[in-house]
Scaffold this active site. Sequence first.
Site, PDB file in Angstrom:
ATOM      1  N   THR A  37      10.441 -37.421 -37.967  1.00 24.94           N
ATOM      2  CA  THR A  37      11.908 -37.376 -38.062  1.00 24.94           C
ATOM      3  C   THR A  37      12.498 -38.785 -38.094  1.00 24.94           C
ATOM      4  OG1 THR A  37      11.849 -37.056 -35.677  1.00 24.94           O
ATOM      5  CG2 THR A  37      12.340 -35.116 -37.004  1.00 24.94           C
ATOM      6  N   ASP A 173       7.987 -46.282 -33.385  1.00 24.97           N
ATOM      7  CA  ASP A 173       6.849 -46.885 -32.683  1.00 24.97           C
ATOM      8  C   ASP A 173       7.223 -48.244 -32.105  1.00 24.97           C
ATOM      9  OD1 ASP A 173       5.606 -44.663 -33.637  1.00 24.97           O
ATOM     10  OD2 ASP A 173       4.397 -45.695 -35.139  1.00 24.97           O
TER      11      ASP A 173
END
Length: 382
Positions: A37, A173
């Site tokens: 997403t 991340d």
Amino acid sequence: MSKTLIKEVKSKFLETFKVAPLLIFSPGRINIIGEHTDYNDGFVFPAAVDKGIAAAIQKSNTGNCTAIALDLDSAIKFELDKLKPSKEGSWENYVFGVVAEIQNRNKVVGDFNIIFKGNIPGGAGMSSSAALENSVVFGLNELFDLELTKTEMILISQKAEHNYVGVNCGIMDQYASMFGIKDNALHLDCRTITSKPYKIDFKDHQLMLINTNVKHSLSDSAYNDRRSACESISELLGVKALRDATKEDLETVIDKVTPSNYQKALYVIQENTRTIKAAKAIENNDLELLGSLIYQSHAGLSDQYKVSCDELDFLVAQAKKNKNVLGARMMGGGFGGCTINLIKKSEAKAFGKTASIAYKNKFDKECSVYFIELSDGTHLVK
């Protein structure tokens, strides 16, 4: 944070360069829910963990730079005015990319030496690459007083991955690795790059990872392919990203897209909603609902987005057979890596064992079980 890792890079640095380095720890991450997403401007739910990359860094006076990857027993010398991506899949591209992206912002980096080592299991989908990028940008920012904000640093790390590594990753991340808060998961809005921390105390339940120890080679190309499918459907819908679309919107273009791309876009829209529901479930301490959303996430990733693999599906099926597991799903880009499991603490070791035996019988290879703690983001180690 691993003290032994820090010790190791520090002593290696002193031995190699005869000068005391700055020490940085940059964590890997897990993601509770919200997969694929992030590059659709949506919501994700990551947390930094106590496994990561330790780096020792200091200025160099030799007219060039040296980077040493201790894990790989690999070293490279380079000059700052001659940076270009080296062959595909080389670890040094993460280092070169970060330096090049800092230079693109007209910041002056001097020569430096860096030694790093990690304890994030390779291919586990826990973002060792983001941890490495963040350790480099954070270290250089300290070393050369670049005055970059943490947000600027993660954008540099992300650009490095796009331009030097060739993976069009979202921002999750790098964000989780940089901004992590001990004992918290971050409900991150990938459009505004702002997050709300949620203290994670699942009382008598915990998160546990099981690594398939496989990495199917599809992952990078399939990732970029999924991303471009999402972008082309957003364009068709006249929205900035799939985050802005509803299932009803999607139905208006059903005859203009392939059935498989329709399912991929539908998955993203549904997963985004699940991520928002998961935040509410954690707020209300409704672990049953959270577990159910996690199972739904896996079904979508496997059947609609098609980024799972037999090994991941098998481990999730094992979890479903066990009433002590409230939810399980594949985590990360896909085609290998880990499942994340929400499980009763008292039963976690036993489930780890039975799942491992079943996995070995089925695939004739070992899987690995990890217990993680949620940790702080990238920081200097005093």
